[in-house]
Design a protein around this motif. Structure first.
Motif, PDB file in Angstrom:
ATOM      1  N   THR A   6      53.747  59.108  79.781  1.00  0.00           N
ATOM      2  CA  THR A   6      53.592  60.144  79.094  1.00  0.00           C
ATOM      3  C   THR A   6      54.788  61.416  78.642  1.00  0.00           C
ATOM      4  O   THR A   6      55.573  61.346  77.255  1.00  0.00           O
ATOM      5  N   PHE A   7      55.619  60.941  80.117  1.00  0.00           N
ATOM      6  CA  PHE A   7      56.884  62.255  79.501  1.00  0.00           C
ATOM      7  C   PHE A   7      57.563  61.461  78.479  1.00  0.00           C
ATOM      8  O   PHE A   7      58.769  62.379  77.745  1.00  0.00           O
ATOM      9  N   LEU A   8      58.415  60.752  78.964  1.00  0.00           N
ATOM     10  CA  LEU A   8      58.962  59.300  78.284  1.00  0.00           C
ATOM     11  C   LEU A   8      58.561  59.449  76.555  1.00  0.00           C
ATOM     12  O   LEU A   8      59.401  59.543  75.841  1.00  0.00           O
ATOM     13  N   LEU A   9      57.395  59.156  76.507  1.00  0.00           N
ATOM     14  CA  LEU A   9      56.558  59.278  75.459  1.00  0.00           C
ATOM     15  C   LEU A   9      57.224  60.426  74.409  1.00  0.00           C
ATOM     16  O   LEU A   9      57.295  60.319  73.053  1.00  0.00           O
TER      17      LEU A   9
ATOM     18  N   SER B  35      62.368  56.852  84.976  1.00  0.00           N
ATOM     19  CA  SER B  35      62.057  57.252  83.563  1.00  0.00           C
ATOM     20  C   SER B  35      62.938  58.532  83.605  1.00  0.00           C
ATOM     21  O   SER B  35      62.590  59.486  83.110  1.00  0.00           O
ATOM     22  N   ILE B  36      62.903  59.418  84.864  1.00  0.00           N
ATOM     23  CA  ILE B  36      63.071  60.768  84.806  1.00  0.00           C
ATOM     24  C   ILE B  36      64.964  60.192  84.021  1.00  0.00           C
ATOM     25  O   ILE B  36      65.405  61.617  83.259  1.00  0.00           O
TER      26      ILE B  36
ATOM     27  N   ILE C  76      67.470  60.672  76.543  1.00  0.00           N
ATOM     28  CA  ILE C  76      67.216  60.653  75.394  1.00  0.00           C
ATOM     29  C   ILE C  76      66.654  62.088  75.212  1.00  0.00           C
ATOM     30  O   ILE C  76      67.047  62.339  73.467  1.00  0.00           O
ATOM     31  N   ILE C  77      66.621  63.376  75.816  1.00  0.00           N
ATOM     32  CA  ILE C  77      67.215  64.387  75.375  1.00  0.00           C
ATOM     33  C   ILE C  77      68.105  65.459  75.065  1.00  0.00           C
ATOM     34  O   ILE C  77      67.925  65.814  74.811  1.00  0.00           O
ATOM     35  N   ARG C  78      69.011  64.548  75.539  1.00  0.00           N
ATOM     36  CA  ARG C  78      69.906  65.925  75.619  1.00  0.00           C
ATOM     37  C   ARG C  78      70.209  65.415  74.607  1.00  0.00           C
ATOM     38  O   ARG C  78      70.661  64.124  73.254  1.00  0.00           O
TER      39      ARG C  78
END
Lengths: 114, 173
Positions: free
Chosen positions: A87-90, B156-157, B163-165
């Motif tokens: 869910t976090f990744l999506l 995943s972290i 992705i978020i940076r």
């Protein structure tokens, strides 16, 4: 037996959201609903009538026959954390798509088209 | 058990609201209701570890989905598409039919098979010394499974952070 059928109906609702909806957040919510239904189905398979939690509270009179299945609980413990990671990744990918396209509508994501 | 059926019906109604409503924030709140109902189901089915974990995971995922919805987006897709709806309803009907056929093969509710589970319950406390058999399984019998789970969560972290940076992303433009 009716619990199993209710679980399948919940799974079908999530499948409907993935197939029909065009908002990315709605699709992620549908995936979450499918994960919930699979969790509750596995835990229903391992339940025994009149049984207690798989923890030995009394060492003088251990009763391993009157306990629910611990293997499915260990599996679901793994699965819940995995679903959180998915869910976090999506969600982060959806937010990045919003930065690039300005919308969550999946019909607008056509930069690779043609 | 009638309590589980009631809570499952509640979860189905909440899921239908979450899918059907046009308001995205209301949809997120409804999916939170589904997850908390799942936590109560875990508690009723004698697995308190899972109930606590599900509560924490549900709150975390609600927070991050609300962060994504907090971006004001006014996409309300509400149009009739007969062909797509028909095809997906046929697909769901096929799924339900085969699921109900497969349901005849598994043991009924309340009478599990428990071939491995009974062995763990019989020998688990003697072999590991842990009163909680679920902890004994995930940390002793299936420790490699847990190691793989931790590595996947770590990966995943790292993927989320990549992705978020925004720094590299802006430099390239």
């Amino acid at each position: 037996m009716i619990e199993y059928i209710l679980t399948f109906i919940l799974f079908t609702l999530g499948l409907y959201a993935i197939l029909i909806k065009r908002n990315l957040i709605k699709i992620i919510i549908g995936l979450s609903i499918m994960e919930y239904s699979m969790n509750v189905f596995l835990i229903l398979v391992g339940y025994k009538n009149g049984a207690t939690i798989p923890v030995f509270t009394s060492l003088t009179e251990p009763r391993p026959d009157a306990m629910v299945d611990p293997v499915v609980q260990a599996m679901i413990l793994t699965l819940v954390v995995m679903s959180l990671a998915v869910t976090f990744l999506l969600i982060t990918i959806a937010m990045r798509i919003y930065d690039k396209y300005g919308t969550y509508d999946i019909r607008e994501l056509n930069k690779l088209k043609g | 058990m009638i309590q589980i059926q009631i809570i499952l019906v509640f979860m189905i109604i909440a899921a239908a609201i979450a899918i059907g409503t046009a308001d995205l924030l209301g949809s997120v709140v409804a999916i939170g209701a589904v997850g908390l109902g799942l936590s109560i189901v875990f508690l009723l089915l004698q697995s308190p570890d899972l109930a606590i974990l599900q509560l924490v995971v549900e709150i975390l995922s609600l927070v991050i989905i609300i962060r994504a919805v907090g971006i004001k987006d006014k996409v309300n897709v509400r149009e009739r598409r007969f062909i797509a709806t028909t095809i997906s309803i046929i697909l769901m009907g096929i799924f339900l039919t085969f699921a109900n056929i497969a349901l005849l093969e598994i043991p009924g509710f309340g009478t599990p098979i428990m071939k491995i589970g009974s062995e763990y319950l019989k020998n688990g406390f003697v072999q590991t010394g842990v009163p909680n058999i679920v902890s004994a399984i995930i940390l002793d019998y299936r420790a490699f499974d847990m190691l793989a789970q931790v590595s996947i969560a770590f990966a995943s972290i790292i993927a989320v952070l990549m992705i978020i940076r925004k720094k590299v992303y802006k430099e390239k433009q």
